[in-house]
Each structure stands twice: as structure tokens, then as C-alpha cells.
Design a protein around this motif. Structure first.
Motif, PDB file in Angstrom:
ATOM      1  N   LEU A 156     -18.798  -5.776   2.191  1.00  0.00           N
ATOM      2  CA  LEU A 156     -18.346  -4.927   1.137  1.00  0.00           C
ATOM      3  C   LEU A 156     -16.698  -4.790   1.677  1.00  0.00           C
ATOM      4  O   LEU A 156     -16.250  -4.535   0.709  1.00  0.00           O
ATOM      5  N   SER A 157     -16.591  -4.533   2.668  1.00  0.00           N
ATOM      6  CA  SER A 157     -14.944  -4.439   3.320  1.00  0.00           C
ATOM      7  C   SER A 157     -14.108  -5.598   2.763  1.00  0.00           C
ATOM      8  O   SER A 157     -12.888  -5.452   2.204  1.00  0.00           O
ATOM      9  N   SER A 158     -14.627  -6.785   2.819  1.00  0.00           N
ATOM     10  CA  SER A 158     -13.671  -7.797   2.319  1.00  0.00           C
ATOM     11  C   SER A 158     -13.599  -7.744   0.723  1.00  0.00           C
ATOM     12  O   SER A 158     -12.436  -8.096   0.465  1.00  0.00           O
ATOM     13  N   VAL A 159     -14.609  -7.330   0.170  1.00  0.00           N
ATOM     14  CA  VAL A 159     -14.437  -7.308  -1.324  1.00  0.00           C
ATOM     15  C   VAL A 159     -13.569  -6.120  -1.649  1.00  0.00           C
ATOM     16  O   VAL A 159     -12.540  -6.108  -2.429  1.00  0.00           O
ATOM     17  N   ALA A 160     -13.562  -4.953  -0.639  1.00  0.00           N
ATOM     18  CA  ALA A 160     -12.620  -3.812  -1.213  1.00  0.00           C
ATOM     19  C   ALA A 160     -11.177  -4.165  -0.722  1.00  0.00           C
ATOM     20  O   ALA A 160     -10.135  -3.878  -1.263  1.00  0.00           O
ATOM     21  N   TRP A 161     -11.058  -5.041   0.354  1.00  0.00           N
ATOM     22  CA  TRP A 161      -9.650  -5.620   0.905  1.00  0.00           C
ATOM     23  C   TRP A 161      -9.052  -6.453  -0.382  1.00  0.00           C
ATOM     24  O   TRP A 161      -8.029  -6.568  -0.580  1.00  0.00           O
ATOM     25  N   ASP A 162     -10.017  -7.137  -0.835  1.00  0.00           N
ATOM     26  CA  ASP A 162      -9.681  -8.006  -2.361  1.00  0.00           C
ATOM     27  C   ASP A 162      -8.843  -7.223  -3.266  1.00  0.00           C
ATOM     28  O   ASP A 162      -7.937  -7.794  -3.966  1.00  0.00           O
ATOM     29  N   ALA A 163      -9.371  -6.011  -3.489  1.00  0.00           N
ATOM     30  CA  ALA A 163      -8.936  -5.004  -4.347  1.00  0.00           C
ATOM     31  C   ALA A 163      -7.714  -4.455  -3.955  1.00  0.00           C
ATOM     32  O   ALA A 163      -6.685  -4.463  -4.814  1.00  0.00           O
ATOM     33  N   LEU A 164      -7.508  -3.924  -2.609  1.00  0.00           N
ATOM     34  CA  LEU A 164      -6.485  -3.267  -2.143  1.00  0.00           C
ATOM     35  C   LEU A 164      -5.364  -4.394  -2.216  1.00  0.00           C
ATOM     36  O   LEU A 164      -4.137  -3.805  -2.520  1.00  0.00           O
ATOM     37  N   ILE A 165      -5.044  -5.608  -1.967  1.00  0.00           N
ATOM     38  CA  ILE A 165      -4.147  -6.412  -1.764  1.00  0.00           C
ATOM     39  C   ILE A 165      -3.983  -7.174  -3.421  1.00  0.00           C
ATOM     40  O   ILE A 165      -2.983  -7.219  -3.684  1.00  0.00           O
ATOM     41  N   GLY A 166      -5.360  -7.409  -4.160  1.00  0.00           N
ATOM     42  CA  GLY A 166      -5.146  -7.915  -5.097  1.00  0.00           C
ATOM     43  C   GLY A 166      -4.532  -7.139  -6.290  1.00  0.00           C
ATOM     44  O   GLY A 166      -3.815  -7.446  -7.167  1.00  0.00           O
ATOM     45  N   LEU A 167      -4.622  -5.793  -6.138  1.00  0.00           N
ATOM     46  CA  LEU A 167      -3.988  -4.696  -6.874  1.00  0.00           C
ATOM     47  C   LEU A 167      -2.483  -5.142  -7.351  1.00  0.00           C
ATOM     48  O   LEU A 167      -2.103  -5.040  -8.404  1.00  0.00           O
ATOM     49  N   PHE A 168      -1.683  -5.440  -6.040  1.00  0.00           N
ATOM     50  CA  PHE A 168      -0.466  -5.502  -6.133  1.00  0.00           C
ATOM     51  C   PHE A 168       0.028  -6.989  -6.567  1.00  0.00           C
ATOM     52  O   PHE A 168       0.892  -7.044  -7.348  1.00  0.00           O
ATOM     53  N   GLY A 169      -0.689  -7.958  -5.953  1.00  0.00           N
ATOM     54  CA  GLY A 169      -0.436  -9.400  -6.274  1.00  0.00           C
ATOM     55  C   GLY A 169      -0.726  -9.702  -7.584  1.00  0.00           C
ATOM     56  O   GLY A 169       0.034 -10.389  -8.292  1.00  0.00           O
ATOM     57  N   GLY A 170      -1.826  -9.002  -8.261  1.00  0.00           N
ATOM     58  CA  GLY A 170      -2.225  -9.412  -9.752  1.00  0.00           C
ATOM     59  C   GLY A 170      -1.229  -8.716 -10.607  1.00  0.00           C
ATOM     60  O   GLY A 170      -0.736  -9.343 -11.588  1.00  0.00           O
ATOM     61  N   ASP A 171      -0.733  -7.649 -10.177  1.00  0.00           N
ATOM     62  CA  ASP A 171       0.390  -6.903 -11.120  1.00  0.00           C
ATOM     63  C   ASP A 171       1.706  -7.683 -11.152  1.00  0.00           C
ATOM     64  O   ASP A 171       2.230  -7.896 -12.046  1.00  0.00           O
ATOM     65  N   ALA A 172       1.988  -8.174  -9.932  1.00  0.00           N
ATOM     66  CA  ALA A 172       3.350  -8.924  -9.647  1.00  0.00           C
ATOM     67  C   ALA A 172       3.139 -10.348 -10.468  1.00  0.00           C
ATOM     68  O   ALA A 172       4.032 -10.764 -11.395  1.00  0.00           O
ATOM     69  N   LEU A 173       1.912 -10.980 -10.604  1.00  0.00           N
ATOM     70  CA  LEU A 173       1.792 -12.375 -11.202  1.00  0.00           C
ATOM     71  C   LEU A 173       1.853 -11.943 -12.823  1.00  0.00           C
ATOM     72  O   LEU A 173       2.500 -12.619 -13.670  1.00  0.00           O
ATOM     73  N   ALA A 174       1.217 -10.915 -13.098  1.00  0.00           N
ATOM     74  CA  ALA A 174       1.254 -10.319 -14.506  1.00  0.00           C
ATOM     75  C   ALA A 174       2.540 -10.229 -15.120  1.00  0.00           C
ATOM     76  O   ALA A 174       3.074 -10.633 -16.346  1.00  0.00           O
ATOM     77  N   ARG A 175       3.489  -9.450 -14.066  1.00  0.00           N
ATOM     78  CA  ARG A 175       5.076  -9.117 -14.444  1.00  0.00           C
ATOM     79  C   ARG A 175       5.566 -10.404 -14.581  1.00  0.00           C
ATOM     80  O   ARG A 175       6.438 -10.719 -15.501  1.00  0.00           O
ATOM     81  N   LEU A 176       5.590 -11.277 -13.687  1.00  0.00           N
ATOM     82  CA  LEU A 176       6.316 -12.628 -13.760  1.00  0.00           C
ATOM     83  C   LEU A 176       5.778 -13.510 -14.600  1.00  0.00           C
ATOM     84  O   LEU A 176       6.790 -14.045 -15.436  1.00  0.00           O
ATOM     85  N   CYS A 177       4.723 -13.631 -15.418  1.00  0.00           N
ATOM     86  CA  CYS A 177       4.260 -14.405 -16.436  1.00  0.00           C
ATOM     87  C   CYS A 177       4.356 -13.674 -17.732  1.00  0.00           C
ATOM     88  O   CYS A 177       3.995 -14.480 -18.710  1.00  0.00           O
ATOM     89  N   GLY A 178       4.560 -12.527 -17.842  1.00  0.00           N
ATOM     90  CA  GLY A 178       4.344 -11.815 -19.014  1.00  0.00           C
ATOM     91  C   GLY A 178       3.089 -11.613 -19.623  1.00  0.00           C
ATOM     92  O   GLY A 178       2.850 -11.496 -20.680  1.00  0.00           O
TER      93      GLY A 178
END
Length: 466
Positions: free
Chosen positions: A132-154
Motif C-alpha cells: 500500500l505504501s508503494s502505491v501511495a508513493w506512486d501518488a506522492l511522486i506522480g503528482l508532480f511528475g504528471g503535472d510537469a509532463l502535462a504542462r510540457l505537452c499541453g
């Protein structure tokens, strides 16, 4: 301290087709690793301790660490005081991670599979929490990574997160060697990107020269900041030997320890220092802050790409270790498929964190995913040292060298969490002791000591069977 060699073979799983499987044969072997929780035999080990520095350095160069660094300033501390809290907390959390990482070369086993020595059948409890922690860390880190990728690609935010999860899931499927090779490359790429951020930061951010809290409130804020930093470094402890299990048994353990300690501590202190310095820039919209800090354009785009790649590196490790944890629970799921499952479940959690007060939800998830870890570390440390004292074999091939039920370990593990509750300080719950100490969160220390006090007498009194 020395142990007899661990015997070769497979754990008592009854299903070689799921827990065993293809292993990487040498550095650069990037075919899919099917090997699950079955220990890696000595004749199949390779690599040197130096690769532990890069595998523990690159995944921490994420905006999650930067955002965590802003917390000290948000709590009202001045920059020097907050930095001291970050350094102390990081070192305290990194030491257990570095020590546990030395067990991989000695046993050929991952960290949660090794916990069966102490927990026996009860390993399902920490195994489930780790998954469960590994899933939670996916979210904690993916929150910013996904946001960055979305901004980069529009793209819309959800699409950036989805692409991020697909990429990290693919790396988790490839496994051990692919992750090590990627982290080696990303150590240089991400270090350059964060150095560029550090160079631009003094021109755009205004660090807090004076704090807004004083007296007991200042002490409480210092302890809470230190605990949050500790939680980051200690969060890798249940993963530690997963990424050293292919190293030869003859690998220098002191070198393994120091490479891991430096990789974890230097990277975390560096990114949190950026967060402390640029707290006025790195708010909830951390990816947007990076783009603005670098002036947009090509340089801003490269910065966003670095943020996305950093998240990819870190979450690939979460999915890989999560796959081993899922098998440790007892589910006969092929390791590559288990890695995919962790990535898939992280997606809705990212969307939930992004939907409201990101800062509050981020801090709550960050602390809660780690409160179980100190008790786990205390139990496995005591069991390991007790085996060293008696010279019992350390291996996972027979039921005779691990506790059949693990009742004592489970009791101590639960006692550790109970001991931590009064000391917790999160947005969802503040324990009476934490409130009395002006917000100081000492739950990690209370949990470790609670497990130690309960488990050590029980374990040392029990005759180790080998």
C-alpha cells in the motif's frame, strides 16, 4: 559479526513458476526480469557496490523532495534552522536504510521476503502495508511528475499522470537491471537539471531570514520538520535490499553501506534545501514554479522534462518493490504483473490528491505511509542481530530458520504503532503528546523504541532454530 553462507534454493512457496523465473545475467541485460521473491543464487550475482550510490541518488531528485523542503518554512522556521532540521532528520532516516541494504548481497533476497525470518506467516501484515505504501508513493511522486509532463505537452493533468504511470509501470516490469541502468544515467541528467534550478533560484526566490515562530512553538516546528525529512529517507528502508540482492556475497559491506548512505542523504538534503530556499516559488503548483523559475521557453521545458523523468525513476522503484511485497503476502502473481498493478492503483490516488488542498493531503499521506516503518525496522534488526549472535543460518529455503507464526514479531509491530499514536501530528489527527509539545511529531522514535522494548526480550529469550 558473521553468518554462515545462506543455502541456495527456493523459498517454501510451492510455485516456482510464479516466484522463480528469469534473472538478469550481467550489467546491461535489459530483458524482462521474471524473478520474484526467490533468493538469487550466488553463481548468478554480479555488479559492484558503486552502483548503489546512483540507484539511491537519482530517485530522490524529485519535486516531492523539493515540496517537502518547503514545509519547514511554511511552519514558520528561518532558513538555517529549517536546514539543520532537514539534515538531522535525513541522516537519522538514511542510516537504517543503508544498513538494511547490506543484507541483499549476503542473502540474495529482497527486504520484505527477508522479513519472513522474523515475521513468519505474519509477514502478510507488513507486506500489505509495504504494498500500500508503494502505491501511495506512486501518488506522492506522480503528482508532480504528471503535472510537469502535462504542462510540457499541453495535456490535461489526468493524461500527464496516465502517461507517467504507463512509463513507470513498464520500467517496473523490466525490473532490477533496467532500474539500475536508468538511475545511473539519470544521476547525471537530473543532477545537472537541479544544479540549473539552484543557479536560478537566488535571482527569483527570497529565503526566510527570520522565522515567525518562537519559543516552544519553534522547537515543535523544528522537530516536525526533522521528522518529515526522516520519513523521506526511512521510507526506503523496506526496499533496501531489493536493489542489492544481485550483488555477490563477497561485496564489501562497508562500501555498500557508505554508498547507500551518501546516495540517500546527499540527494534528499540537496532537494529539500532547494525547497527551503525557494519556498516562495515552490507552492502547491511546484511544476509551474519550476517553469517560471527557469523563465519558460526551452529552458523551462527542459526543467519540466527533468521533473517528469525524476518521477519516472523514483516510481519505477516503488512499483518494483511493490511487486515483491505483493508476492511476499502470499499472492501468486507474476512479478511483472504485480508491478503493473501497483502503477495502475496509483493513478486514482494522484487524482484524489490533486482535487483539493494538495499541501494538506500531501503531508497527511507522506506521514501516514511511514508510521509503520520504524516498528518494522526494529523487529527485523533485532531478529538479524539475534541470528548473528547464535550463528544461525540466514536463508529462506526452509521453514526451520524462520518463525512459524511470527506472533512475537507481530505483537511488537502492533505495539510500535500503538506507541506512536499519541506522538503523531498530521492534518487528520494530532496526538495528545504532540499537541502538548507544540506540534513536535516524535511518533517515529516512539514506534522504534516501542517495538524494541517489546520484541527484544521475546526474541532474545527464544532459542533460534537452525
Amino acid at each position: 559479526m558473521s553468518f554462515p553462507p545462506a543455502p541456495s534454493g527456493t523459498p517454501d512457496t510451492g510455485s516456482r513458476s510464479v516466484f522463480d523465473g528469469r534473472m538478469p545475467a550481467a550489467p546491461g541485460d535489459l530483458r524482462v526480469e521474471a524473478r520474484g521473491i526467490t533468493p538469487v543464487p550466488e553463481h548468478h550475482r554480479y555488479g559492484g557496490p558503486g552502483r548503489l550510490f546512483t540507484v539511491w541518488f537519482a530517485p530522490n531528485l524529485t519535486m516531492t523532495g523539493v515540496f517537502t523542503g518547503t514545509v519547514g518554512i511554511a511552519l514558520g522556521l528561518d532558513l538555517p534552522t529549517a536546514l539543520l532540521a532537514v539534515v538531522l532528520g535525513t541522516l537519522v532516516g538514511a542510516v537504517p536504510t543503508a544498513y538494511l541494504g547490506t543484507w541483499g548481497s549476503r542473502t540474495g533476497a529482497g527486504q520484505l521476503p527477508l522479513a519472513r525470518l522474523a515475521f513468519g506467516r505474519s509477514v502478510a501484515v507488513p507486506g500489505l502495508l509495504q504494498w500500500l505504501s508503494s502505491v501511495a508513493w506512486d501518488a506522492l511522486i506522480g503528482l508532480f511528475g504528471g503535472d510537469a509532463l502535462a504542462r510540457l505537452c499541453g495535456w490535461p493533468f489526468w493524461l500527464g499522470v496516465l502517461v507517467m504511470m504507463v512509463g513507470q509501470g513498464a520500467l517496473g516490469v523490466l525490473g532490477y537491471e533496467a532500474i539500475h541502468r536508468l538511475q545511473k544515467l539519470m544521476t547525471f541528467v537530473l543532477a545537472a537539471a537541479f544544479i540549473a534550478l539552484a543557479v536560478r533560484l537566488p535571482h527569483s526566490a527570497h529565503p526566510a531570514a527570520a522565522g515567525s515562530v518562537h519559543g516552544a512553538d519553534r522547537v515543535g516546528a523544528f522537530v516536525l520538520t526533522s521528522t518529515i525529512a526522516l520519513s523521506l529517507a526511512l521510507s526506503w528502508a523496506p526496499y533496501a535490499s531489493d536493489f542489492s540482492r544481485y550483488l555477490p556475497r563477497s561485496t564489501s559491506r562497508p562500501r555498500m553501506f557508505w554508498y547507500t548512505l551518501l546516495g540517500v542523504s546527499v540527494s534528499f538534503v540537496a532537494v529539500q534545501t532547494l525547497g527551503l530556499w525557494g519556498a516562495s516559488v515552490f507552492t502547491d503548483q511546484t511544476a509551474r514554479g519550476v517553469d517560471a523559475l527557469l523563465g519558460g521557453g526551452v529552458l523551462g521545458g527542459l526543467g519540466l522534462l527533468a521533473v517528469a523523468l525524476a518521477a519516472l525513476c523514483s516510481n519505477a522503484m516503488n512499483d518494483y518493490s511493490g511487486s515483491l511485497a505483493l508476492q511476499t503476502i502470499g499472492l501468486r502473481v507474476p512479478r511483472p504483473l504485480a508491478a503493473v498493478i501497483a502503477a495502475v492503483l496509483g493513478f486514482p490516488l494522484v487524482l484524489w490528491m490533486h482535487a483539493a488542498d494538495t499541501a494538506a493531503r500531501f503531508q497527511n499521506v507522506l506521514l501516514f505511509v511511514g508510521y509503520w516503518i520504524p516498528g518494522f525496522v526494529a523487529v527485523v534488526l533485532v531478529d538479524w542481530l539475534a541470528r548473528a549472535r547464535t550463528g544461525a543460518p540466514v536463508g529462506l529455503t526452509t521453514g526451520s530458520n524462520r518463525s512459524p507464526s511470527g506472533r512475537a514479531a507481530l505483537v511488537a509491530f502492533c505495539a510500535a504503532f500503538a506507541a506512536a499514536v499519541p506522538f503523531m501530528n498530521t492534518g487528520l489527527y494530532t496526538g495528545p503528546v504532540a499537541a502538548a509539545l507544540h506540534g513536535a511529531d516524535l511518533a517515529y522514535y516512539a514506534a522504534f523504541l516501542g517495538a524494541l522494548v517489546v520484541y527484544a526480550p521475546l526474541r532474545l529469550r527464544r532459542r533460534t532454530v537452525g
